[in-house]
Design a protein around this motif. Sequence first.
Motif, PDB file in Angstrom:
ATOM      1  N   ASP A  72      -3.131   6.079  -5.549  1.00 53.92           N
ATOM      2  CA  ASP A  72      -4.390   6.519  -4.917  1.00 53.92           C
ATOM      3  C   ASP A  72      -4.394   8.037  -4.780  1.00 53.92           C
ATOM      4  N   PRO A  93      -6.945   1.853  -1.690  1.00 56.20           N
ATOM      5  CA  PRO A  93      -6.291   0.532  -1.643  1.00 56.20           C
ATOM      6  C   PRO A  93      -6.109   0.011  -0.211  1.00 56.20           C
ATOM      7  N   ARG A 151      -5.894   1.055  -8.917  1.00 57.09           N
ATOM      8  CA  ARG A 151      -5.728   2.513  -8.937  1.00 57.09           C
ATOM      9  C   ARG A 151      -7.082   3.127  -8.640  1.00 57.09           C
ATOM     10  N   ASN A 185      -1.186  -1.238  -4.365  1.00 57.78           N
ATOM     11  CA  ASN A 185      -1.628   0.122  -4.639  1.00 57.78           C
ATOM     12  C   ASN A 185      -0.954   0.596  -5.928  1.00 57.78           C
ATOM     13  N   ILE A 193       0.840  -1.198   0.000  1.00 59.75           N
ATOM     14  CA  ILE A 193       0.000   0.000   0.000  1.00 59.75           C
ATOM     15  C   ILE A 193       0.873   1.245   0.000  1.00 59.75           C
TER      16      ILE A 193
END
Lengths: 307, 138
Positions: A124, A108, A101, A121, A5
């Motif tokens: 974001d 995410p 995305r 991820n 992430i």
Amino acid sequence: MRHLINITDLSVAEIEELIATAQDIIQNGKKYAEVCKGKKIATLFFEPSTRTRLSFEAAMLELGGSVIGFSSAESSSAAKGETVTDTVRTVACYADIIAMRHPKEGAPLAASKVSPVPIINAGDGGHNHPTQTLADLFTIYREKGRLENFTIGFCGDLKFGRTVHSLITALSRYRNINFIFISPEELRIPDYIKEDTLWKNKLPYIEVERLEDVMPQLDILYMTRVQKERFFNEADYVRLKDSYILEPSKLANAKKDLSVLHPLPRVNEISHLVDSDPRACYFKQVLNGKYMRMALILKLLNLEVDS
Amino acid sequence: MKIDSIQNGIVLDHIKAGNSMKIYQYLALDKLDCPVALIKNVKSTKMGKKDIIKIDSLIDINLDILGYLDAGITVNIIKDGVLKEKRRLELPEKLINVLRCKNPRCITTVEHSLDSVFNLVDRSKGIYRCEYCEAEGN
């Protein structure tokens, strides 16, 4: 089970391990051609992207796996009001790993809290973009042979540039790196990056407005696009978008071994005339990103290749 | 001014003067059926002035909210008219569904089923950041 992430989800040792795997993929590609046979990646792109989505898909295909997914929120159930967590619970029934995305920051992370399969991820909002950071780190490593002892300049939109935030955070864990931030006052790096990363780790940095003033000091120049979708109004975008353009004349007093990076896509912040300069590394960066995503998929799926 | 002492309940002492109404609202004490006394501007040798809240029932208090609002508060638990326990508060590591993220780009602003989670990142300054987008909470 692991997710990616934030770039700090990976330790420095794990990043080294990914770099070693990526280098082995470059040298011994055939060895990896079927390692993901029978595995599927779902690319859930709630926001348009060419490079990152295709990079994940190419990475999985080159590992012998297959790909499902969507490339805009309009073509998913999000258009009907489905939550991110419901979408992920559903897609996890079909795929072994998910790259996501999303325009909303933290989406995410929300997905990772409910997902039974690894979440990557893939960007974001203006927040994080850790796999771009893996591409950036691998490019720096391949160009410089090290991930320490250099001066790096970040130029352009440093406020909303998620790739910038992730790379600063990643580099804060390596030794002797000087940061130079080149941006208009309106687009300076957010306070939380300064407080939580730079000040906390006592890292040297300066903020300047003109690229020309610092060019001779730089070992790496990280250019960014001033992204229209990050602005709340068009007038601000139009006023600032041409502020920081790299042209051959600006490279005249740069170091001979400068490396120019850019997460792409570019609009006009790097002149096409710079592309033929050997210091331009941004297309190498795209390729490096694919190799690092291959290495990451293998790691998150716990797949190993016999040496 | 005299407020009867309580037999079984909770006394929130050493509240910063003027903060008691905010705490009353955050802890949703208006929803209680039992007697609740809110005493403002009580003389204090330590604080000059302070507020006190007395709750005539042993309810569950969200100590995280209380610690976040005012870590100087003392929580006194009274049983059978006797002080049984004195709890001191500190800033909690995590705040769940206490603050709402004000970053319009944060996922929690559109998906309301998600818990709003804020993590303590700097205890000396009392700074919390949204777990999702890292925006500062206030």
